[in-house]
Each structure stands twice: as C-alpha cells, then as structure tokens.
Design a protein around this motif. Structure first.
Motif, PDB file in Angstrom:
ATOM      1  N   ILE A 344       0.859  -1.206   0.096  1.00  0.00           N
ATOM      2  CA  ILE A 344       0.298  -0.223   0.162  1.00  0.00           C
ATOM      3  C   ILE A 344       0.528   1.067   0.220  1.00  0.00           C
ATOM      4  O   ILE A 344       0.631   2.664  -0.758  1.00  0.00           O
ATOM      5  CB  ILE A 344      -0.748  -0.070   1.100  1.00  0.00           C
ATOM      6  CG1 ILE A 344      -1.682  -1.105   1.262  1.00  0.00           C
ATOM      7  CG2 ILE A 344      -1.444   0.859   1.349  1.00  0.00           C
ATOM      8  CD1 ILE A 344      -2.911  -0.887   2.648  1.00  0.00           C
ATOM      9  N   ALA A 347       2.575   2.263  -3.660  1.00  0.00           N
ATOM     10  CA  ALA A 347       1.434   2.402  -4.850  1.00  0.00           C
ATOM     11  C   ALA A 347       1.342   3.552  -4.637  1.00  0.00           C
ATOM     12  O   ALA A 347       0.438   4.152  -5.461  1.00  0.00           O
ATOM     13  CB  ALA A 347       0.356   1.488  -4.547  1.00  0.00           C
ATOM     14  N   ARG A 367      -9.594   0.056   0.458  1.00  0.00           N
ATOM     15  CA  ARG A 367      -8.093  -1.157   0.149  1.00  0.00           C
ATOM     16  C   ARG A 367      -8.524  -1.889  -1.888  1.00  0.00           C
ATOM     17  O   ARG A 367      -7.766  -1.358  -2.084  1.00  0.00           O
ATOM     18  CB  ARG A 367      -7.506  -1.666   0.752  1.00  0.00           C
ATOM     19  CG  ARG A 367      -6.768  -1.613   2.055  1.00  0.00           C
ATOM     20  CD  ARG A 367      -6.529  -2.191   3.457  1.00  0.00           C
ATOM     21  NE  ARG A 367      -7.060  -3.957   3.077  1.00  0.00           N
ATOM     22  CZ  ARG A 367      -7.862  -3.800   3.794  1.00  0.00           C
ATOM     23  NH1 ARG A 367      -8.188  -3.218   5.184  1.00  0.00           N
ATOM     24  NH2 ARG A 367      -8.055  -5.104   4.633  1.00  0.00           N
ATOM     25  N   MET A 371      -6.472  -0.623  -4.333  1.00  0.00           N
ATOM     26  CA  MET A 371      -5.107  -1.290  -4.983  1.00  0.00           C
ATOM     27  C   MET A 371      -5.374  -1.846  -6.129  1.00  0.00           C
ATOM     28  O   MET A 371      -4.610  -3.202  -6.401  1.00  0.00           O
ATOM     29  CB  MET A 371      -4.600  -2.026  -3.377  1.00  0.00           C
ATOM     30  CG  MET A 371      -3.922  -1.271  -2.575  1.00  0.00           C
ATOM     31  SD  MET A 371      -2.939  -0.338  -2.700  1.00  0.00           S
ATOM     32  CE  MET A 371      -1.363  -2.277  -3.110  1.00  0.00           C
ATOM     33  N   ALA A 375      -4.779   1.059  -8.805  1.00  0.00           N
ATOM     34  CA  ALA A 375      -3.762   0.823  -9.486  1.00  0.00           C
ATOM     35  C   ALA A 375      -4.041   1.072 -10.241  1.00  0.00           C
ATOM     36  O   ALA A 375      -1.897   0.582 -10.945  1.00  0.00           O
ATOM     37  CB  ALA A 375      -2.932  -0.371  -7.812  1.00  0.00           C
TER      38      ALA A 375
END
Length: 502
Positions: A344, A347, A367, A371, A375
C-alpha cells in the motif's frame, strides 16, 4: 580494468563491508525564495522570476524567509535533532555558471539542526536506525540546459542556456552520519531511508517532495572496506539521484564497481558520479579530493538565526503523527499484514484509502478499489494514484452502491472507468450507462427459468447433487442480463427452482 567492470554482488559482500552516507536535498514549498521576494511558482518563462538579490547584483541585500526557517525547525524536530539556539549562514565560494552570485548562501559549521535519527522499516519488518549528522538551510542554484549534444550533458553540446528562476529556491540539506552495519541490505536501507524521509517531509507539509520533479534528490556516497577493517575506504558520490529505485540501484552498482576495482589491486578515485537511469550504471564526473576548499566565511549581510526555545516547543507541539507510527496504527486498524501495508505504501495509496474511509467506506472496500482497479489504471497511464481524476468521496460512493446491492463488482469497475473518463460522478455514470443491478425478482426469475430450460443436462446434474454445476447456469443468467444481476441471488433462485438445498 575499466570503471564499468563489476563483480557479482554476493562476492563483493563476502569480501567487503559497505559504508554509506546519504545527502538529501529537499526543495521547500514556500511561496517566495529563501532570501528575496521572487516567486517560486513552477512553469514561468525562463529568467522571469529573478531580482537583483537572487542574481547577486551589487548593492542588493538578502532577507531570510521566515517560513523557510520554520520549515527547517520542523524537519529537525521530526528527525529527533537538536535545534541550534544560535546559528548563521555562510558563503560557500565556488564558480559554476548556473550560480549567479558566484557563491551559494548555505550553512557550514553551524547548522540549524544536528544529531538526530530516523528509524526506517525494511520490507520484512526489520527496523534500521539511520543517524542524522545535520540538517541545514541553503539556496538552490539555477538550471543549465545544454543544447546540441546527444546526451543532454555539457560534453558535445554546442551551447548552454541558463535559467535563474530556480536560483534562490529554499533548500534543506539533510546529511546522515556514516551508515554502517547494513551489509548486503545497504541498497535496501538507502531506498527505505529516502522513502521514509519523503513520507516525513510530505506529512510535515513543508514540501511535496516529488523526486521526479527535482523537489527532492539524493547524493549517494559509498565506500567499501575489507572485512574486519575499521578505517573507511575512499568514497564515491553519485549525484542528484531522483527516484527511490534509482537510489537502491546506484548503491548496488557502486558496491559492485568498487569491489571490482579493489579486488584487482586498483585504487578508488574520490569523485562525483553520474547515475544513468536506462541501465542503472554510474560514470565518472569530476575529481573531488579531501583538500577541496570552498573558502566558507560567515555571510556578512544576514543576521544570525536564534530560534526562541518557546517557539521551538510550540512547533514541536504541532508536529503530525510520524509516518511509521501512523502506518503501524493503520495496519492494526485495517487488519493487514506488514507485506500488504508495504505494498500500500509503495503504491502511494495510504492517504487515498484514509480519505475514502473518512468519506464513509469501510477499510476493506477502500483498499480493494485503490489497490485494485485504480492501481491498475495508474500503472497503465503512468500517473500517481493521487493524480487520477477520481476523488476519495467518489470511490466511497462506488463502495456504497456495491454494499447496497445497486452494483456488483463488474458494474462497479465500469462506473470507475466512466468517472476516470470524465463522464461525471458515480451516480451520473450509472444513470448514463444504465448500469444498475437487475433487482426485479420477476425479471430474474424469468432469466433463471430460461437458463434452466436451455441447459437441461446441467439442471439434471444439479438435481443429482452437483451443486457446483450451478455456476454454468449463473453465467448464462449473467450473460442474459449483461452482467447486471446479483450473482449470489441468481444462484439462490436457481437452486430454489430445482428444489436443491444450497
């Protein structure tokens, strides 16, 4: 033996211990320069943000930027440094074309902050303490653009252009004490230190610390000494490394290069080095021997800086939660592993996730989207997560629609795609694209009946006890509803129609 010869990394570490020193320059986010009122805004026409003071014209007098001093004190406190009760600026004299005054206003033997440390956490959870020698205030130089050559460097160029807009921008230089004992993990420690320092600087709000824009850059000093030897070896100084990955690669390359020179009976030359992003190598810059003399002397036009102790303590009370402490707290609150938290962090997703939770999403959903889908988009477009055209509040709204059953994951991904494409907020995209989950029981029942009728062999398997075969019928219904059905509800209806327990 050429300077590009290397020995295998493990062989280098078997024979030598690396010693590092990291010098990090941080460009402060002040509105004006360190010693004059010129703007620091990026993107202006060349030489349009200059004045007699930052150009060093005769008769001009500098005045210290108070916000710059405050930022320096905050950085020093966050690095557990002592804050000087009295310090002053000095003139560092040397010639370079992009330094218009022919000297740099800096601090020499009396820095504003000294004797601190920063604990950094490596990817496996090990904590390594990096001791800080000093953090001092200074000004940046201008920018040279070399024209006509193939490499963008002065060698081979036909002429050079000088832009003094950056001359006088406030800098804090943070210098570590020699970093010993890292062994084979030295490059990893270097990367982790610069990463942690960047997070700290950003948390303090004194700089955006964007390395790709030159707002933070690192000089990697490295030497090797034979195993068991106490005396330091001769160091090289790889200048202006501007990414975390490059800091690690530069340290690793220099370990291998030094080992190659030393193991062949050669001598390391103390010099600056240029780092090459394309292959992770370094090449020689200029010789920098120990006798180098910048002829420092106290700056006669600036009064000493004497931060009152009461003011220093007031600033200490305003410091935010330190990044590593904050990460550990969030990791426990979110229930994630050290490895997941590191991912995390790598990123750049911590702040977006926190903001999404504050906007109403639960931690797992926040999340998941940052993510996952987001992402992926950031990687594909080469943008940082926080640079994507979607807000934490919009991500929280997507999560809310999924939680409420209005969207499934497939539809939610399409909604995010629409928001990123500039089609509006999540609700607008849902409306425009017609993406809501089909919740009409009558329509779902009809679709289920049609799927059963069209796949009698599968239906018989399910009746015979092979419940897993229901996945084929669920897929048929999802196809018929263009993915807009709730898969879990579809499965329930299929089993109910066939009289099978789920």
């Amino acid at each position: 033996m050429t300077v590009t010869d290397l020995v295998p990394y493990d062989d280098a570490l078997a024979a030598y211990d690396p010693v590092m020193g990291l010098e990090v320059h941080v460009e402060l986010g002040t509105k004006t320069k360190m010693f004059c009122g010129c703007s620091t805004e990026l993107g202006a026409d060349a030489n349009s943000q200059t004045c007699p003071t930052c150009l060093g014209l005769p008769g001009s007098l500098p005045v210290v930027n108070a916000v710059g001093v405050e930022s320096a004190v905050k950085i020093g406190l966050a690095l557990h440094c002592e804050i000087a009760e009295w310090c002053r600026f000095a003139r560092k004299n040397y010639f370079y074309p992009d330094m218009p005054k022919n000297f740099q206003t800096s601090q020499y033997d009396e820095p504003i902050a000294f004797d601190g440390y920063l604990d950094v956490q490596l990817e496996d959870g090990e904590v390594f303490r990096v001791e800080i020698e000093r953090a001092h205030m200074e000004e940046d130089t201008g920018k040279s653009t070399h024209v006509g050559g193939a490499t963008g460097r002065i060698h081979g160029a036909s002429h050079s252009l000088l832009d003094y807009n950056r001359a006088g921008i406030p800098l804090i230089e943070i210098v570590t004490k020699p970093i010993e004992g890292a062994g084979e993990r030295a490059p990893e420690v270097a990367k982790a230190y610069v990463a942690e320092l960047r997070e700290l600087i950003k948390a303090l709000g004194v700089s955006e610390a964007r390395m790709e824009m030159g707002q933070m850059r690192c000089d990697v000093n490295l030497s090797l000494r034979p195993k068991g030897q106490q005396e330091f070896g001769t160091r090289s100084e790889t200048k202006n490394v501007n990414s975390l990955r490059s800091v690690e690669r530069a340290a690793r390359f220099e370990i291998q290069r030094h080992a190659a020179v030393l193991s062949s009976g050669g001598t390391i030359v103390q010099e600056t080095r240029h780092f090459h992003e394309e292959d992770g190598s370094t090449t020689a810059g200029r010789i920098k021997d120990n006798a180098e003399d910048y002829r420092y002397f106290p700056e006669p036009d600036l009064v000493p800086v004497a931060p009152p102790r009461e003011w220093v303590e007031e600033l200490r009370a305003t410091l935010p939660e330190l990044p590593r402490v904050r990460r550990n707290r969030l990791r426990e609150e979110w229930g994630v592993s050290e490895h997941d938290m590191q991912s995390i962090l790598n990123a750049g997703a911590i702040d977006p996730i926190v903001a999404t939770i504050e906007a109403g999403a639960d931690a797992a959903a926040a999340r998941k989207w940052w993510m996952g889908e987001l992402a992926r988009n950031a990687n594909e477009t080469g943008r940082p997560l926080e640079g994507l055209p979607i807000t934490p509040a919009q991500v929280a709204r997507v999560a809310e629609l999924v939680k409420g059953g209005d969207l499934n994951d497939k539809l939610a991904r399409q909604v995010i795609e629409g928001v990123l494409a500039g089609e509006g907020d999540p609700d607008t995209v849902v409306e425009k694209r017609g993406l809501k989950v089909v919740s009409d029981e009558g329509a779902l029942t009809t679709a289920v009946e049609e799927a059963i009728a069209g796949n009698p062999a599968v239906a018989d398997k399910i009746r015979g006890g092979k419940v897993a075969a229901a996945g084929a019928l669920v897929g048929a219904v999802m196809k018929a509803t263009r993915g807009q059905a709730d898969a879990a509800r579809v499965k329930e209806l299929i089993l109910a129609q066939l009289g099978v327990e789920g």
